[in-house]
Design a protein around this motif. Structure first.
Motif, PDB file in Angstrom:
ATOM      1  N   ASN A  58      31.890  47.788  43.197  1.00  0.00           N
ATOM      2  CA  ASN A  58      33.034  47.785  44.114  1.00  0.00           C
ATOM      3  C   ASN A  58      33.244  46.404  44.701  1.00  0.00           C
ATOM      4  O   ASN A  58      32.285  45.733  45.049  1.00  0.00           O
ATOM      5  CB  ASN A  58      32.771  48.754  45.264  1.00  0.00           C
ATOM      6  CG  ASN A  58      33.386  50.111  44.983  1.00  0.00           C
ATOM      7  OD1 ASN A  58      34.390  50.204  44.261  1.00  0.00           O
ATOM      8  ND2 ASN A  58      32.776  51.141  45.516  1.00  0.00           N
ATOM      9  N   GLY A  59      34.513  46.028  44.820  1.00  0.00           N
ATOM     10  CA  GLY A  59      34.820  44.772  45.479  1.00  0.00           C
ATOM     11  C   GLY A  59      34.650  43.550  44.606  1.00  0.00           C
ATOM     12  O   GLY A  59      34.790  42.417  45.071  1.00  0.00           O
ATOM     13  N   SER A  60      34.359  43.751  43.302  1.00  0.00           N
ATOM     14  CA  SER A  60      34.128  42.580  42.453  1.00  0.00           C
ATOM     15  C   SER A  60      35.429  41.965  41.941  1.00  0.00           C
ATOM     16  O   SER A  60      35.417  40.884  41.365  1.00  0.00           O
ATOM     17  CB  SER A  60      33.213  42.953  41.283  1.00  0.00           C
ATOM     18  OG  SER A  60      33.743  44.049  40.571  1.00  0.00           O
ATOM     19  N   GLY A  61      36.559  42.664  42.141  1.00  0.00           N
ATOM     20  CA  GLY A  61      37.848  42.064  41.772  1.00  0.00           C
ATOM     21  C   GLY A  61      38.519  42.716  40.574  1.00  0.00           C
ATOM     22  O   GLY A  61      39.484  42.168  40.036  1.00  0.00           O
ATOM     23  N   LYS A  62      38.057  43.893  40.173  1.00  0.00           N
ATOM     24  CA  LYS A  62      38.623  44.554  38.986  1.00  0.00           C
ATOM     25  C   LYS A  62      40.091  44.945  39.202  1.00  0.00           C
ATOM     26  O   LYS A  62      40.938  44.702  38.344  1.00  0.00           O
ATOM     27  CB  LYS A  62      37.797  45.809  38.637  1.00  0.00           C
ATOM     28  CG  LYS A  62      36.309  45.530  38.435  1.00  0.00           C
ATOM     29  CD  LYS A  62      35.533  46.767  38.036  1.00  0.00           C
ATOM     30  CE  LYS A  62      35.534  47.886  39.074  1.00  0.00           C
ATOM     31  NZ  LYS A  62      34.865  47.527  40.344  1.00  0.00           N
ATOM     32  N   SER A  63      40.353  45.581  40.342  1.00  0.00           N
ATOM     33  CA  SER A  63      41.745  45.987  40.611  1.00  0.00           C
ATOM     34  C   SER A  63      42.645  44.777  40.788  1.00  0.00           C
ATOM     35  O   SER A  63      43.797  44.776  40.361  1.00  0.00           O
ATOM     36  CB  SER A  63      41.814  46.861  41.863  1.00  0.00           C
ATOM     37  OG  SER A  63      41.171  48.083  41.630  1.00  0.00           O
ATOM     38  N   THR A  64      42.110  43.770  41.430  1.00  0.00           N
ATOM     39  CA  THR A  64      42.893  42.544  41.609  1.00  0.00           C
ATOM     40  C   THR A  64      43.298  41.980  40.251  1.00  0.00           C
ATOM     41  O   THR A  64      44.455  41.606  40.037  1.00  0.00           O
ATOM     42  CB  THR A  64      42.070  41.514  42.400  1.00  0.00           C
ATOM     43  OG1 THR A  64      41.670  42.114  43.637  1.00  0.00           O
ATOM     44  CG2 THR A  64      42.865  40.253  42.677  1.00  0.00           C
TER      45      THR A  64
ATOM     46  N   LYS B 175      42.318  32.961  48.867  1.00  0.00           N
ATOM     47  CA  LYS B 175      40.980  33.368  48.433  1.00  0.00           C
ATOM     48  C   LYS B 175      40.986  33.623  46.923  1.00  0.00           C
ATOM     49  O   LYS B 175      41.794  34.421  46.426  1.00  0.00           O
ATOM     50  CB  LYS B 175      40.597  34.653  49.189  1.00  0.00           C
ATOM     51  CG  LYS B 175      39.236  35.206  48.828  1.00  0.00           C
ATOM     52  CD  LYS B 175      38.927  36.420  49.704  1.00  0.00           C
ATOM     53  CE  LYS B 175      37.875  37.314  49.054  1.00  0.00           C
ATOM     54  NZ  LYS B 175      37.921  38.677  49.578  1.00  0.00           N
TER      55      LYS B 175
ATOM     56  N   VAL C  45      39.835  35.434  43.949  1.00  0.00           N
ATOM     57  CA  VAL C  45      39.142  36.705  43.724  1.00  0.00           C
ATOM     58  C   VAL C  45      38.744  36.855  42.257  1.00  0.00           C
ATOM     59  O   VAL C  45      37.675  37.352  41.936  1.00  0.00           O
ATOM     60  CB  VAL C  45      40.017  37.896  44.186  1.00  0.00           C
ATOM     61  CG1 VAL C  45      39.332  39.231  43.888  1.00  0.00           C
ATOM     62  CG2 VAL C  45      40.313  37.781  45.687  1.00  0.00           C
TER      63      VAL C  45
ATOM     64  N   ILE D  91      44.287  35.768  46.239  1.00  0.00           N
ATOM     65  CA  ILE D  91      44.980  36.553  47.258  1.00  0.00           C
ATOM     66  C   ILE D  91      45.018  35.648  48.472  1.00  0.00           C
ATOM     67  O   ILE D  91      43.980  35.282  49.002  1.00  0.00           O
ATOM     68  CB  ILE D  91      44.225  37.851  47.597  1.00  0.00           C
ATOM     69  CG1 ILE D  91      44.039  38.702  46.344  1.00  0.00           C
ATOM     70  CG2 ILE D  91      44.953  38.624  48.692  1.00  0.00           C
ATOM     71  CD1 ILE D  91      43.191  39.946  46.562  1.00  0.00           C
TER      72      ILE D  91
END
Ligand SMILES: Nc1ncnc2c1ncn2[C@@H]1O[C@H](COP(=O)(O)OP(=O)(O)O)[C@@H](O)[C@H]1O
Ligand SMILES: [Mg+2]
Lengths: 472, 254
Positions: free
Chosen positions: B43-49, B21, B23, B18
């Motif tokens: 949370n925030g580990s990059g799954k949705s990304t 960065k 991710v 992104i």
């Protein structure tokens, strides 16, 4: 439920569908430019009563004396060359009541625009104006029997002089603004409608305005009077050929809704991009009357239009629902005005605009509540949708509230046709242009659903054309 | 149907940026028809990304290879991927005011199937799928995700899954924000899709959904990588012990 237009159908454009023009073989036209001689010629040709002749000359003096507006798109306004415009053009010798009798080239124009077909299918009366004069006019017999008057304005003046004289320019006086003065000086055509007490015109009346000539001015004048308890829906449509030179359309529309009457005035304006569209539209609503302006603005180079309702009688209601689509190089400066003069009057303004490419949409609104007009309610909602980085929108909502007992709601929203919406729709298999079109059609849905079905279909199709090649 | 020897979906050495960065830092997956994989991670580990980038979100830069039923689809647009049978249920479904659920779905179904489904037939199918998901028929006339509750949005994602019948679906936290009844309905939808040979990846950070949907494979995802892969028991272990005992640094090869 609006169906999604097929992207494969995209391919026609304004030029082919509306932008064609006929040869300018005219019965009569005044010389270019504006003068008392031109005004005199128009009035004489129409064999008008003396008071109208004087009205025109007075209006011309006011027009010449008034400066150009110092607000709005002053740059674009300053480019209008009033000396390079023809103010009166008559294409045919007389008005007809049967399409068969309309001269072939003019009839062909309206055939291409689908007017006779629309008339057969779903209209109670049709008026077709070509340049300065109404060339075709027809009303269903039932209406005439009910006492409904639907005429072009010139015939209205001839046949109902007293009624016209009593109301003409009472809602929009000559000196209201420079362009109202111009219209008052050189007006020609437009509609005159009178609906008697407690009479309901169940299906719409329509007028269609076509400009054909280059560097031409069209100045129709419309007056609609709905007597007590009467009800009428009037629709106007407009198109013009695509020329590289500019033409001017400057109408004046006055509506009078007597006690308990209802008037809906729907406009689907689809001018070519060389038209200056500077229109004054205003209504007076008496006790318990309802006036609705449903105003769709596509095309034109510059549109300045702020339909207004003066709420004069208690509990009167005024509404403006408008959309404006500003494509590249266009400026849609549109809005609404509501003036609350009586207690317990209500108004609602919903304005939606779409700017695409270098298009620019301006909302300009004014809500006034007079001291003593207690218990009034007004709500204003403006939504703007921007497509592309260069698109622009501005909002000028003005409120002048002199009374405490008033409820005012105001909401303005600007959104961008967003990447997240696009990604969502595309992840469902919709191609980029199809996804954009769906978002835009959704945006204008509250407007479209107020239109008669045939016009809703037409408007969706027009938006589809406007959206063509909108990527980026 | 697809060649059974071939996974319906695979990706190899996928990295996602992104802006500048990184991710997602190297992900491999292989999913067969009818198979369910769970990806679990904080949370925030990059799954949705990862999910969005695999579907072709234009804001993300993806490196690596993505294949659908053996065909390389790495550089295809989201709509091309959808038409080839890929689906993403969004963690945050997007509202499109003025567009009804029914007209949107009809357009989507037509696009994905490549033919216009007759209105009556489409309506019948839609109402029957909505009934499966205990959705009020009036739902079809509402504007897409506009003013929907969290649960309604998630149900609509499952409705789309069932109507579009993809080969492979990524479901991004379709279980979050649901009450227990809604969770069961969503789980039923997922199981129904699996029984029709849809390969699926369920992104979640709760074990809750897995009480109703039995995954074949569970991956633990931390800091842009799959740090462990195992069977359903791995999900239970995560439930008990959290993620702390798994060191992202120790990830390397799984
Ligand atoms: N559009 C974005 N712009 C900038 N950073 C983002 C964006 N989307 C996600 N991130 C960042 O990427 C990381 C992973 O986020 P995400 O993929 O949403 O994680 P998860 O789904 O595992 O909770 C987070 O640090 C988040 O802040
Ligand atoms: Mg997430």
């Amino acid at each position: 439920m609006a169906s999604t237009p097929k992207v494969a159908d995209i391919g026609t454009d304004y030029g082919q569908r509306y932008g064609f023009h006929d040869p300018e073989e005219y019965f009569m036209r005044t010389p270019k430019g504006l003068s008392h001689e031109v005004v005199e010629a128009i009035s004489r040709l129409k064999k008008e009563p003396e008071w109208m002749r004087e009205f025109r000359h007075k209006a011309l003096d006011i027009f010449l004396a008034k400066p150009m507006p110092t607000w709005g798109d002053t740059q674009m306004l300053s480019e209008i060359d009033f000396d390079d415009i023809t103010y009166y053009v008559r294409a045919t010798e007389k008005q007809e009541t049967s399409w068969e009798d309309v001269p072939e080239n003019v009839k062909r124009t309206f055939d291409r625009l689908g007017i006779p077909e629309a008339e057969r299918k779903f209209l109670a009366g049709v008026s077709a104006q070509y340049e300065s004069e109404v060339v075709y006019h027809s009303v269903k017999e039932e209406l005439t029997k009910q006492g409904v008057i639907f005429l072009d304005m010139d015939s209205g003046l001839r046949e109902h002089e007293e009624l016209v004289r009593k109301h003409f320019a009472t809602v929009i006086p000559i000196a209201d603004n420079k362009f109202a003065a111009l219209n008052s000086a050189v007006w020609s055509g437009g509609s005159f409608i009178y609906v008697p007490k407690n009479t309901e015109v169940a299906i719409p009346l329509q007028a269609y305005f076509r400009i054909n000539a280059e560097r031409m001015g069209q100045f129709e004048r419309t007056l609609i009077i709905a007597d007590e308890g009467a009800k009428v829906h009037y629709i106007e449509g407009c198109t013009a050929p695509v020329y590289s030179t500019n033409s001017l359309h400057s109408a004046v529309v006055e509506l009078i809704a007597m006690k308990g009457a209802r008037i809906r005035y729907t406009t689907i304006q689809n001018w070519s991009n060389n038209i200056y569209n500077l229109v004054t539209k205003r209504a007076v609503a008496w006790e318990d009357a309802v006036v609705e302006w449903v105003d769709g603005n596509l095309g034109s180079k510059l549109t300045m239009k702020y339909p207004a309702v003066i709420l004069k009688g208690e509990r009167a209601h005024g509404e403006v629902l408008s959309i404006a689509f500003a494509g590249p190089g266009q400026h849609q400066d549109a809005g609404a005005k509501m003036t609350h003069l009586a207690p317990n009057t209500t108004s609602k303004i919903t304005s939606k605009s779409i700017s695409k490419g270098t298009g620019r949409a301006t909302y300009r609104g004014l809500v006034k509540v007079r001291k003593g007009a207690s218990g009034c309610k007004t709500s204003v909602q403006c939504d703007a949708l921007l497509i592309g980085e260069a698109a622009r929108t501005d909002t000028y909502p003005t409120m002048e509230i002199a009374e405490d007992q008033v409820r005012v709601e105001h909401e303005a929203r600007v959104s961008k046709l967003g990447d997240e919406q696009l990604f969502y729709l595309r992840s469902r298999g919709l191609k980029d242009d199809q996804a954009r079109l769906m978002i835009v059609n959704g945006f204008i849905e509250p407007f479209v659903k107020e239109l008669p079905m045939e016009y809703a279909v037409e408007l969706n199709r027009l938006i589809e054309l406007e959206m063509e090649g909108s990527v980026g | 149907m697809s060649d059974s020897s071939q996974p319906v979906f695979s990706c190899k050495d996928v990295h996602v940026w992104i802006a500048d960065k990184e991710v997602v830092k190297g992900v491999d997956l292989e999913i067969s028809a009818g198979e369910i994989h769970a990806i679990m991670g904080p949370n925030g580990s990059g799954k949705s990304t990862l999910a969005n980038a695999l579907m072709g979100h234009p804001a993300y830069t993806l490196e690596g290879t993505v294949k659908l039923a053996g065909e390389d689809v790495t550089s295809l647009s989201p709509d091309e991927k959808a038409r080839k049978g890929m689906f993403l249920a969004f963690q945050y479904p997007v509202a499109v005011p003025g567009v009804t659920v029914a007209s949107f779905l009809r357009a989507a179904v037509s696009a994905v199937r490549g033919t216009e489904t007759p209105v009556r037939e489409f309506r019948k199918e839609l109402l029957s799928r909505m009934e499966d998901l205990a959705m009020d028929p009036a739902f079809a006339g509402r504007y897409l995700n506009d003013g929907f509750s969290g649960g309604e949005k998630k149900r609509l994602e499952i409705l789309q899954l069932l109507m579009l019948k993809p080969r492979f679906a990524l479901l991004d936290e379709t279980d979050s924000g649901l009450d227990i009844d809604a969770l069961k309905v969503v789980a039923e939808g997922i199981n129904a899709a699996a029984s029709q040979d849809v390969g699926m990846v369920l992104v979640t950070h709760y074990q809750r959904l897995l009480n109703y949907v039995r995954p074949h494979v569970v991956h633990v995802f931390m800091d842009g990588r799959i740090v462990r892969t195992g069977g359903p028991e791995l999900a239970l272990e995560l439930e008990e012990r959290g993620y702390d005992w798994l060191e992202p640094a120790a990830a390397g090869g799984v």
